[in-house]
Design a protein around this motif. Structure first.
Motif, PDB file in Angstrom:
ATOM      1  N   GLY A 154       0.778  -1.231   0.000  1.00  0.00           N
ATOM      2  CA  GLY A 154       0.000   0.000   0.000  1.00  0.00           C
ATOM      3  C   GLY A 154       0.805   1.273   0.000  1.00  0.00           C
ATOM      4  N   VAL A 155       2.100   1.210  -0.303  1.00  0.00           N
ATOM      5  CA  VAL A 155       2.957   2.391  -0.288  1.00  0.00           C
ATOM      6  C   VAL A 155       2.916   3.064  -1.662  1.00  0.00           C
ATOM      7  CG1 VAL A 155       5.314   3.238   0.011  1.00  0.00           C
ATOM      8  CG2 VAL A 155       4.448   1.392   1.470  1.00  0.00           C
ATOM      9  N   THR A 156       2.545   4.343  -1.684  1.00  0.00           N
ATOM     10  CA  THR A 156       2.483   5.084  -2.948  1.00  0.00           C
ATOM     11  C   THR A 156       3.680   6.016  -3.134  1.00  0.00           C
ATOM     12  OG1 THR A 156       1.180   6.870  -1.943  1.00  0.00           O
ATOM     13  CG2 THR A 156      -0.041   5.026  -2.917  1.00  0.00           C
ATOM     14  N   SER A 157       4.304   6.445  -2.032  1.00  0.00           N
ATOM     15  CA  SER A 157       5.506   7.279  -2.078  1.00  0.00           C
ATOM     16  C   SER A 157       6.517   6.721  -1.088  1.00  0.00           C
ATOM     17  CB  SER A 157       5.203   8.735  -1.707  1.00  0.00           C
ATOM     18  OG  SER A 157       4.466   9.385  -2.710  1.00  0.00           O
ATOM     19  N   PHE A 158       7.791   6.803  -1.461  1.00  0.00           N
ATOM     20  CA  PHE A 158       8.854   6.245  -0.631  1.00  0.00           C
ATOM     21  C   PHE A 158       9.962   7.277  -0.491  1.00  0.00           C
ATOM     22  CE2 PHE A 158      12.714   3.796   0.160  1.00  0.00           C
ATOM     23  CZ  PHE A 158      12.299   2.855   1.093  1.00  0.00           C
ATOM     24  N   GLN A 159      10.390   7.524   0.742  1.00  0.00           N
ATOM     25  CA  GLN A 159      11.484   8.454   0.988  1.00  0.00           C
ATOM     26  C   GLN A 159      12.762   7.652   1.245  1.00  0.00           C
ATOM     27  OE1 GLN A 159      10.329  11.443   3.875  1.00  0.00           O
ATOM     28  NE2 GLN A 159       8.506  11.992   2.699  1.00  0.00           N
ATOM     29  N   ASP A 160      13.694   7.728   0.302  1.00  0.00           N
ATOM     30  CA  ASP A 160      14.945   6.978   0.322  1.00  0.00           C
ATOM     31  C   ASP A 160      15.975   7.784   1.102  1.00  0.00           C
ATOM     32  OD1 ASP A 160      17.393   5.828  -0.191  1.00  0.00           O
ATOM     33  OD2 ASP A 160      17.174   5.765  -2.354  1.00  0.00           O
ATOM     34  N   ALA A 161      16.334   7.294   2.279  1.00  0.00           N
ATOM     35  CA  ALA A 161      17.190   8.058   3.187  1.00  0.00           C
ATOM     36  C   ALA A 161      18.670   7.813   2.930  1.00  0.00           C
ATOM     37  CB  ALA A 161      16.829   7.756   4.633  1.00  0.00           C
ATOM     38  N   GLY A 162      19.103   8.065   1.691  1.00  0.00           N
ATOM     39  CA  GLY A 162      20.524   8.040   1.422  1.00  0.00           C
ATOM     40  C   GLY A 162      20.938   7.187   0.246  1.00  0.00           C
ATOM     41  N   SER A 163      21.141   7.799  -0.900  1.00  0.00           N
ATOM     42  CA  SER A 163      21.635   7.098  -2.088  1.00  0.00           C
ATOM     43  C   SER A 163      22.704   7.948  -2.767  1.00  0.00           C
ATOM     44  CB  SER A 163      20.496   6.814  -3.079  1.00  0.00           C
ATOM     45  OG  SER A 163      19.699   5.732  -2.637  1.00  0.00           O
ATOM     46  N   GLY A 164      23.548   7.273  -3.551  1.00  0.00           N
ATOM     47  CA  GLY A 164      24.611   7.969  -4.262  1.00  0.00           C
ATOM     48  C   GLY A 164      24.162   8.462  -5.619  1.00  0.00           C
ATOM     49  N   PHE A 165      25.038   9.200  -6.272  1.00  0.00           N
ATOM     50  CA  PHE A 165      24.705   9.786  -7.571  1.00  0.00           C
ATOM     51  C   PHE A 165      24.433   8.699  -8.616  1.00  0.00           C
ATOM     52  CE2 PHE A 165      27.318  13.241  -5.645  1.00  0.00           C
ATOM     53  CZ  PHE A 165      26.326  14.218  -5.625  1.00  0.00           C
ATOM     54  N   GLY A 166      25.149   7.582  -8.533  1.00  0.00           N
ATOM     55  CA  GLY A 166      24.939   6.513  -9.496  1.00  0.00           C
ATOM     56  C   GLY A 166      23.537   5.933  -9.402  1.00  0.00           C
ATOM     57  N   THR A 167      23.042   5.784  -8.183  1.00  0.00           N
ATOM     58  CA  THR A 167      21.675   5.291  -8.005  1.00  0.00           C
ATOM     59  C   THR A 167      20.672   6.278  -8.564  1.00  0.00           C
ATOM     60  OG1 THR A 167      22.297   4.024  -6.039  1.00  0.00           O
ATOM     61  CG2 THR A 167      19.960   4.559  -6.295  1.00  0.00           C
ATOM     62  N   VAL A 168      20.897   7.566  -8.330  1.00  0.00           N
ATOM     63  CA  VAL A 168      19.994   8.579  -8.871  1.00  0.00           C
ATOM     64  C   VAL A 168      19.991   8.541 -10.396  1.00  0.00           C
ATOM     65  CG1 VAL A 168      19.533  11.067  -9.041  1.00  0.00           C
ATOM     66  CG2 VAL A 168      20.193  10.058  -6.844  1.00  0.00           C
ATOM     67  N   ASP A 169      21.158   8.324 -10.985  1.00  0.00           N
ATOM     68  CA  ASP A 169      21.215   8.213 -12.449  1.00  0.00           C
ATOM     69  C   ASP A 169      20.320   7.085 -12.939  1.00  0.00           C
ATOM     70  OD1 ASP A 169      23.016  10.306 -12.678  1.00  0.00           O
ATOM     71  OD2 ASP A 169      24.783   9.000 -12.666  1.00  0.00           O
ATOM     72  N   LEU A 170      20.384   5.934 -12.278  1.00  0.00           N
ATOM     73  CA  LEU A 170      19.542   4.811 -12.670  1.00  0.00           C
ATOM     74  C   LEU A 170      18.070   5.139 -12.483  1.00  0.00           C
ATOM     75  CD1 LEU A 170      19.030   1.843 -13.471  1.00  0.00           C
ATOM     76  CD2 LEU A 170      19.317   1.254 -11.039  1.00  0.00           C
ATOM     77  N   ALA A 179       9.188   3.360 -15.584  1.00  0.00           N
ATOM     78  CA  ALA A 179       9.365   2.142 -14.794  1.00  0.00           C
ATOM     79  C   ALA A 179       9.521   2.423 -13.302  1.00  0.00           C
ATOM     80  CB  ALA A 179      10.585   1.376 -15.304  1.00  0.00           C
ATOM     81  N   LEU A 180       9.003   3.571 -12.847  1.00  0.00           N
ATOM     82  CA  LEU A 180       9.004   3.897 -11.419  1.00  0.00           C
ATOM     83  C   LEU A 180       7.561   4.112 -10.958  1.00  0.00           C
ATOM     84  CD1 LEU A 180      11.911   6.429 -10.654  1.00  0.00           C
ATOM     85  CD2 LEU A 180      11.783   3.991 -10.091  1.00  0.00           C
ATOM     86  N   PRO A 181       6.836   3.061 -10.646  1.00  0.00           N
ATOM     87  CA  PRO A 181       5.453   3.264 -10.208  1.00  0.00           C
ATOM     88  C   PRO A 181       5.340   3.992  -8.877  1.00  0.00           C
ATOM     89  CG  PRO A 181       6.099   0.957 -10.013  1.00  0.00           C
ATOM     90  CD  PRO A 181       7.186   1.640 -10.770  1.00  0.00           C
ATOM     91  N   VAL A 182       6.191   3.658  -7.911  1.00  0.00           N
ATOM     92  CA  VAL A 182       6.166   4.326  -6.610  1.00  0.00           C
ATOM     93  C   VAL A 182       6.956   5.629  -6.705  1.00  0.00           C
ATOM     94  CG1 VAL A 182       6.827   4.150  -4.178  1.00  0.00           C
ATOM     95  CG2 VAL A 182       5.917   2.141  -5.376  1.00  0.00           C
ATOM     96  N   ARG A 183       6.367   6.711  -6.216  1.00  0.00           N
ATOM     97  CA  ARG A 183       7.036   8.020  -6.255  1.00  0.00           C
ATOM     98  C   ARG A 183       8.185   8.034  -5.232  1.00  0.00           C
ATOM     99  NH1 ARG A 183       3.260  10.876  -9.275  1.00  0.00           N
ATOM    100  NH2 ARG A 183       1.086  10.246  -8.943  1.00  0.00           N
ATOM    101  N   LEU A 184       9.324   8.595  -5.632  1.00  0.00           N
ATOM    102  CA  LEU A 184      10.520   8.567  -4.795  1.00  0.00           C
ATOM    103  C   LEU A 184      10.977   9.966  -4.409  1.00  0.00           C
ATOM    104  CD1 LEU A 184      12.652   5.843  -6.633  1.00  0.00           C
ATOM    105  CD2 LEU A 184      11.165   5.555  -4.645  1.00  0.00           C
ATOM    106  N   TYR A 185      11.347  10.105  -3.144  1.00  0.00           N
ATOM    107  CA  TYR A 185      11.975  11.319  -2.615  1.00  0.00           C
ATOM    108  C   TYR A 185      13.335  10.869  -2.094  1.00  0.00           C
ATOM    109  CZ  TYR A 185      12.457  15.700   0.054  1.00  0.00           C
ATOM    110  OH  TYR A 185      12.877  16.918   0.546  1.00  0.00           O
ATOM    111  N   VAL A 186      14.391  11.199  -2.826  1.00  0.00           N
ATOM    112  CA  VAL A 186      15.711  10.625  -2.574  1.00  0.00           C
ATOM    113  C   VAL A 186      16.629  11.642  -1.913  1.00  0.00           C
ATOM    114  CG1 VAL A 186      17.736   9.549  -3.634  1.00  0.00           C
ATOM    115  CG2 VAL A 186      15.450   9.067  -4.532  1.00  0.00           C
ATOM    116  N   MET A 187      17.295  11.212  -0.833  1.00  0.00           N
ATOM    117  CA  MET A 187      18.295  12.027  -0.157  1.00  0.00           C
ATOM    118  C   MET A 187      19.679  11.604  -0.640  1.00  0.00           C
ATOM    119  SD  MET A 187      16.746  11.544   3.687  1.00  0.00           S
ATOM    120  CE  MET A 187      14.969  11.279   3.867  1.00  0.00           C
ATOM    121  N   LEU A 188      20.497  12.562  -1.032  1.00  0.00           N
ATOM    122  CA  LEU A 188      21.862  12.269  -1.459  1.00  0.00           C
ATOM    123  C   LEU A 188      22.744  12.021  -0.243  1.00  0.00           C
ATOM    124  CD1 LEU A 188      22.276  15.002  -4.210  1.00  0.00           C
ATOM    125  CD2 LEU A 188      21.965  12.539  -4.591  1.00  0.00           C
ATOM    126  N   GLN A 189      23.618  11.037  -0.347  1.00  0.00           N
ATOM    127  CA  GLN A 189      24.537  10.772   0.752  1.00  0.00           C
ATOM    128  C   GLN A 189      25.978  11.001   0.309  1.00  0.00           C
ATOM    129  OE1 GLN A 189      24.096   6.687   1.901  1.00  0.00           O
ATOM    130  NE2 GLN A 189      25.035   5.872   0.046  1.00  0.00           N
TER     131      GLN A 189
END
Length: 468
Positions: A154-170, A179-189
């Motif tokens: 039942g999760v529609t949005s996900f807050q990613d607490a720490g990813s690198g630039f390479g992950t953001v590129d993907l 191909a991203l059904p769940v909305r993402l809020y990504v924090m850079l680490q």
């Protein structure tokens, strides 16, 4: 290996032995989810409440093993992994980390906080042996599986607490592909050297049809209570020689705080112990005072699990959001008094009610993979504080059901600057809706955990339907 259901250390040794029997010599065996406080019996022998590597090493002599604590703030390794990591009795503790030793000075296999990096550097060599196409295929499959599980829960949005630039590129590529059904809020680490030159090019809000936002930075001030890594003002009740440790020097976090505020980024800092929370509030306060022209910053402290009562009103005074996870109180409740003693546990541990009463915005989540991604388990704990055995853990700190729902919806949207798009069902907002089998605001509390997700709808499109 999934270690979350292991009942004893011997169970884990057996799991590793089975894996080693079919693994190629030299191949790494990894796992996550062990927690010494949840075992039915203590390991024998043990040092500081945790096992030593002899039994594990005996069943995996040809394979390096790394097993991550449920909190992510410690790892257990075998003799082969210690050898590959270059760790012996003379290896010094790295800044912000600890290599645990027995009475004879021999490493036990427990690596706390940043000491894990020594073994992970050796583990990363196996990943480096893959081709670029193989690494991308693995990463894509991880994202696909994560989306599948989140939608099912039942999760529609996900807050990613720490990813690198390479992950953001993907993730940006996947957003372009739809191909991203769940909305993402990504924090850079990362540290200053990693972040400084790249923040401008990675700032994005609502990319790919509101599928990907990157406008925040994650830092880590201390470890976890379970691994004795949370930074405390006073020593641990069950380890009087230790107050935990800062995993990142406060002055380094403060430099990144100034970088963040000057580049228009939100800063979200992991702080669990009361000393870590105070240090982060202090450096936030100094940064805000030096940039008084800036407003509506919405900086966060991630977890805020143990806060000195004197610091509770400071969250509200500074406008700092307490980004908390309800389920932690119930998972940690059976052993938290051992760590802090009854007085500190009552006055400062998971004090949602005190924070709300002080005017603090408190959010909610699961901290997956530390806990399961199921929001209903966290909602249940938030309103009941019922722990293992049916007892309650300082139930006076529980939220009402309306407060708990708000913490999971509107408050999370506010903490991501998205309350104009999400968090409530209103005309003009994104049609992100979770349909449950029962009304969790009215049913008996013990039925909340029996509730299941019927539909997960994102942007008006049904992405998950139970039974289909």
């Amino acid at each position: 290996l999934d270690l979350t259901t292991a009942d004893t250390w011997d169970d884990i040794v057996s799991l590793v032995g089975e894996a080693a029997s079919s693994a190629e010599p030299g191949a790494w065996i990894s796992g996550r989810g062990w927690h010494q406080e949840k075992w039915s019996e203590p390991p024998d022998p043990m040092v500081e409440g945790q096992p030593v590597h002899d039994g594990l090493s005996a069943v995996s002599p040809a394979n390096p093993v790394i097993l991550t604590h449920a909190s992510g703030h410690a790892s257990f390794v075998n003799a082969r992994a210690l050898e590959l990591a270059g760790i012996d009795a003379d290896t010094p503790n790295p800044p912000g980390g600890e290599i645990v030793h027995d009475a004879a000075g021999r490493p036990t296999g427990v690596l706390r906080e940043t000491a894990q990096r020594l073994a992970r550097a050796a583990f990363a060599e196996e990943e480096a042996s893959l081709s670029e196409a193989e690494r991308e295929a693995r990463a894509r499959e991880q994202v696909r599986l994560a989306n599948e599980e989140l939608l099912r829960k039942g999760v529609t949005s996900f807050q990613d607490a720490g990813s690198g630039f390479g992950t953001v590129d993907l993730l940006r590529t996947l957003a372009d592909e739809g191909a991203l059904p769940v909305r993402l809020y990504v924090m850079l680490q990362g540290g200053m050297a990693t972040l400084e030159g790249r923040l401008d090019e990675y700032y994005m809000v609502g990319y790919g049809g509101d599928r990907l936002t990157v406008r925040s930075i994650k830092q880590v001030a201390d470890g976890a209570l379970g691994s004795h890594g949370a930074w405390l003002l006073e020593p641990y009740a069950d380890m009087p020689a230790s107050i935990g440790l800062p995993t990142t020097p406060p002055e380094e976090i403060e430099r990144i705080a100034r970088l963040a505020i000057e580049r228009g980024y939100q800063l979200n800092t992991h702080a669990i112990g009361d000393r870590a929370n105070r240090e982060v509030l202090d450096l936030y306060g100094r940064t805000f005072a030096d940039h008084a022209e800036m407003s509506d910053l919405r900086w966060r402290i991630e977890h805020a699990q143990h806060v000195n009562p004197a610091d509770i009103p400071r969250f509200a005074e500074l406008g700092v959001i307490a980004s908390m996870q309800g389920v932690h109180a119930c998972s940690d409740g059976p052993w938290i008094i051992l760590r802090l003693g009854p007085g500190r546990a009552r006055s400062g541990a998971y004090v949602w009610r005190d924070l709300i009463r002080a005017g603090v915005i408190v959010t909610n989540g699961t901290d997956v993979p530390v806990e399961d991604a199921d929001p209903l388990a966290s909602f249940h704990c938030t309103v009941t504080r019922v722990i293992e055995g049916g007892e309650t853990f300082f139930e006076e700190q529980a939220m009402t059901r309306e407060e708990a729902l708000r913490s999971y919806t509107w408050a999370n949207a506010y903490a991501a600057f998205e309350e104009d798009l999400k968090g409530t069902l209103e005309v003009g907002k994104l049609a992100d809706i979770t349909v449950l089998s029962r009304d969790i605001l009215t049913i008996p509390a013990d039925e909340i955990l029996e509730t299941v997700v019927d539909y997960t709808i994102i942007g008006g499109r049904t992405e998950y339907s139970r039974g289909s």
